[in-house]
Design a protein around this motif. Structure first.
Motif: not given
Length: 184
Positions: A161-166, A168-169
Protein backbone atom coordinates in the motif's frame (compact mmCIF):
# COMPACT_ATOMS: atom_id res chain seq x y z
CA UNK A 1 -35.19 -32.05 6.06
CA UNK A 2 -33.69 -35.47 6.78
CA UNK A 3 -37.05 -36.61 8.11
CA UNK A 4 -38.89 -35.53 4.95
CA UNK A 5 -36.35 -37.31 2.75
CA UNK A 6 -36.55 -40.43 4.88
CA UNK A 7 -40.35 -40.44 4.74
CA UNK A 8 -40.36 -40.02 0.96
CA UNK A 9 -37.75 -42.76 0.56
CA UNK A 10 -39.57 -45.20 2.83
CA UNK A 11 -43.20 -44.52 1.95
CA UNK A 12 -44.69 -47.44 0.06
CA UNK A 13 -44.66 -46.70 -3.69
CA UNK A 14 -48.38 -47.50 -4.02
CA UNK A 15 -49.24 -44.95 -1.30
CA UNK A 16 -47.19 -42.22 -2.97
CA UNK A 17 -48.86 -42.99 -6.32
CA UNK A 18 -52.30 -42.78 -4.66
CA UNK A 19 -51.28 -39.33 -3.37
CA UNK A 20 -50.32 -38.32 -6.91
CA UNK A 21 -46.56 -38.40 -6.27
CA UNK A 22 -44.54 -40.29 -8.85
CA UNK A 23 -40.76 -40.53 -9.00
CA UNK A 24 -40.43 -43.25 -11.61
CA UNK A 25 -39.07 -41.21 -14.52
CA UNK A 26 -36.28 -39.33 -12.77
CA UNK A 27 -35.44 -41.48 -9.75
CA UNK A 28 -31.66 -41.13 -10.02
CA UNK A 29 -31.87 -37.34 -10.40
CA UNK A 30 -34.14 -37.19 -7.38
CA UNK A 31 -31.62 -39.25 -5.38
CA UNK A 32 -28.81 -36.90 -6.42
CA UNK A 33 -30.87 -33.80 -5.60
CA UNK A 34 -32.06 -35.10 -2.24
CA UNK A 35 -28.60 -36.08 -1.05
CA UNK A 36 -27.10 -32.86 -2.44
CA UNK A 37 -29.45 -30.81 -0.26
CA UNK A 38 -29.04 -33.12 2.72
CA UNK A 39 -25.21 -33.14 2.53
CA UNK A 40 -24.97 -29.37 1.96
CA UNK A 41 -27.18 -28.54 4.94
CA UNK A 42 -25.52 -31.15 7.15
CA UNK A 43 -21.98 -30.05 6.32
CA UNK A 44 -22.82 -26.40 7.01
CA UNK A 45 -24.06 -27.39 10.46
CA UNK A 46 -21.48 -30.11 11.12
CA UNK A 47 -18.30 -28.46 9.86
CA UNK A 48 -15.69 -30.21 12.00
CA UNK A 49 -16.76 -33.81 11.29
CA UNK A 50 -16.78 -34.18 7.50
CA UNK A 51 -15.58 -37.82 7.55
CA UNK A 52 -18.26 -38.80 10.06
CA UNK A 53 -20.85 -36.97 7.98
CA UNK A 54 -19.86 -38.86 4.82
CA UNK A 55 -19.95 -42.21 6.64
CA UNK A 56 -23.33 -41.40 8.22
CA UNK A 57 -24.88 -40.31 4.92
CA UNK A 58 -23.46 -43.29 3.02
CA UNK A 59 -24.72 -45.66 5.73
CA UNK A 60 -28.13 -43.94 5.66
CA UNK A 61 -28.30 -44.41 1.91
CA UNK A 62 -27.48 -48.13 2.23
CA UNK A 63 -30.03 -48.49 5.03
CA UNK A 64 -32.72 -46.86 2.88
CA UNK A 65 -31.95 -49.28 0.05
CA UNK A 66 -32.10 -52.26 2.42
CA UNK A 67 -35.44 -51.12 3.87
CA UNK A 68 -36.76 -50.47 0.36
CA UNK A 69 -35.90 -54.08 -0.40
CA UNK A 70 -38.83 -55.15 1.76
CA UNK A 71 -41.72 -56.04 -0.54
CA UNK A 72 -44.07 -53.81 1.48
CA UNK A 73 -42.38 -50.60 0.41
CA UNK A 74 -41.79 -50.98 -3.26
CA UNK A 75 -39.00 -50.34 -5.67
CA UNK A 76 -36.45 -52.66 -4.07
CA UNK A 77 -32.76 -52.11 -3.46
CA UNK A 78 -30.75 -50.57 -6.29
CA UNK A 79 -26.98 -50.10 -6.16
CA UNK A 80 -27.34 -47.26 -8.68
CA UNK A 81 -29.57 -45.40 -6.21
CA UNK A 82 -26.73 -45.64 -3.69
CA UNK A 83 -24.26 -44.37 -6.31
CA UNK A 84 -26.63 -41.48 -7.09
CA UNK A 85 -26.85 -40.72 -3.35
CA UNK A 86 -23.05 -40.67 -3.09
CA UNK A 87 -22.83 -38.34 -6.10
CA UNK A 88 -25.35 -36.08 -4.38
CA UNK A 89 -23.28 -36.15 -1.18
CA UNK A 90 -20.19 -35.10 -3.12
CA UNK A 91 -22.11 -32.24 -4.76
CA UNK A 92 -23.62 -31.09 -1.47
CA UNK A 93 -20.32 -31.11 0.41
CA UNK A 94 -18.65 -29.27 -2.47
CA UNK A 95 -21.38 -26.63 -2.50
CA UNK A 96 -21.13 -26.19 1.28
CA UNK A 97 -17.33 -25.88 1.09
CA UNK A 98 -17.59 -23.32 -1.70
CA UNK A 99 -20.15 -21.24 0.19
CA UNK A 100 -17.98 -21.29 3.31
CA UNK A 101 -15.10 -19.85 1.28
CA UNK A 102 -17.32 -17.21 -0.33
CA UNK A 103 -19.23 -15.88 2.65
CA UNK A 104 -20.82 -12.49 2.47
CA UNK A 105 -19.13 -9.96 4.73
CA UNK A 106 -21.35 -7.58 6.70
CA UNK A 107 -20.97 -3.93 5.69
CA UNK A 108 -20.46 -1.15 8.26
CA UNK A 109 -23.57 -0.36 10.28
CA UNK A 110 -23.55 3.21 8.95
CA UNK A 111 -21.45 5.28 6.59
CA UNK A 112 -18.63 7.51 7.76
CA UNK A 113 -16.72 7.31 11.01
CA UNK A 114 -18.41 6.24 14.24
CA UNK A 115 -17.03 5.13 17.62
CA UNK A 116 -17.36 1.33 17.22
CA UNK A 117 -16.56 1.11 13.50
CA UNK A 118 -13.33 -0.88 14.02
CA UNK A 119 -15.06 -3.25 16.45
CA UNK A 120 -17.80 -3.78 13.87
CA UNK A 121 -15.10 -4.47 11.27
CA UNK A 122 -13.51 -7.07 13.55
CA UNK A 123 -16.88 -8.75 14.10
CA UNK A 124 -17.56 -8.84 10.36
CA UNK A 125 -14.10 -10.27 9.64
CA UNK A 126 -13.93 -12.81 12.48
CA UNK A 127 -15.91 -15.71 10.85
CA UNK A 128 -13.78 -15.56 7.69
CA UNK A 129 -10.60 -15.22 9.73
CA UNK A 130 -11.58 -18.23 11.82
CA UNK A 131 -12.45 -20.18 8.66
CA UNK A 132 -8.96 -19.48 7.26
CA UNK A 133 -7.32 -20.59 10.52
CA UNK A 134 -9.49 -23.74 10.66
CA UNK A 135 -8.67 -24.64 7.04
CA UNK A 136 -4.96 -24.15 7.69
CA UNK A 137 -5.12 -26.29 10.85
CA UNK A 138 -7.01 -29.02 8.96
CA UNK A 139 -4.31 -28.92 6.26
CA UNK A 140 -1.69 -29.65 8.92
CA UNK A 141 -0.17 -26.25 9.69
CA UNK A 142 0.58 -25.35 13.31
CA UNK A 143 -1.22 -22.41 14.94
CA UNK A 144 2.08 -20.53 15.52
CA UNK A 145 3.05 -20.89 11.85
CA UNK A 146 -0.36 -19.63 10.79
CA UNK A 147 -0.22 -16.55 13.05
CA UNK A 148 3.34 -15.66 12.00
CA UNK A 149 2.38 -16.04 8.34
CA UNK A 150 -0.68 -13.83 8.81
CA UNK A 151 1.48 -11.14 10.43
CA UNK A 152 3.91 -11.31 7.48
CA UNK A 153 1.02 -11.08 5.02
CA UNK A 154 -0.31 -7.99 6.83
CA UNK A 155 3.16 -6.45 6.81
CA UNK A 156 3.58 -7.20 3.09
CA UNK A 157 0.17 -5.67 2.37
CA UNK A 158 1.12 -2.52 4.31
CA UNK A 159 4.37 -2.21 2.32
CA UNK A 160 2.48 -2.73 -0.95
CA UNK A 161 0.00 0.00 0.00
CA UNK A 162 2.86 2.41 0.82
CA UNK A 163 4.64 1.67 -2.46
CA UNK A 164 1.39 2.07 -4.39
CA UNK A 165 0.82 5.43 -2.71
CA UNK A 166 4.35 6.56 -3.70
CA UNK A 167 3.80 5.52 -7.32
CA UNK A 168 0.40 7.27 -7.39
CA UNK A 169 2.01 10.46 -6.00
CA UNK A 170 4.80 10.30 -8.61
CA UNK A 171 2.23 9.76 -11.37
CA UNK A 172 0.15 12.70 -10.14
CA UNK A 173 3.27 14.94 -10.17
CA UNK A 174 4.20 13.72 -13.67
CA UNK A 175 0.65 14.38 -14.96
CA UNK A 176 0.61 17.84 -13.43
CA UNK A 177 4.00 18.68 -14.93
CA UNK A 178 2.87 17.34 -18.30
CA UNK A 179 -0.28 19.49 -18.23
CA UNK A 180 1.78 22.53 -17.28
CA UNK A 181 4.00 21.93 -20.28
CA UNK A 182 7.10 21.19 -18.28
CA UNK A 183 9.40 18.38 -19.29
CA UNK A 184 9.50 15.37 -17.04
Amino acid sequence: MAGVLLLLALFPAWLLQNLGVSFTHHRKLIHVAAFTVLAALASVGWTKHKTRLIVLLAFSSVAIEVVQGAKLIGPGPDVFDWIADCAGMACGITIASWTKRHRVISPPKRSGEYPDREIDCERAMEPSFQAIVDCMLEAGWARGEIMRSLRRLISADNMTQKENAKVEAQLAIARAMSRAGRPL
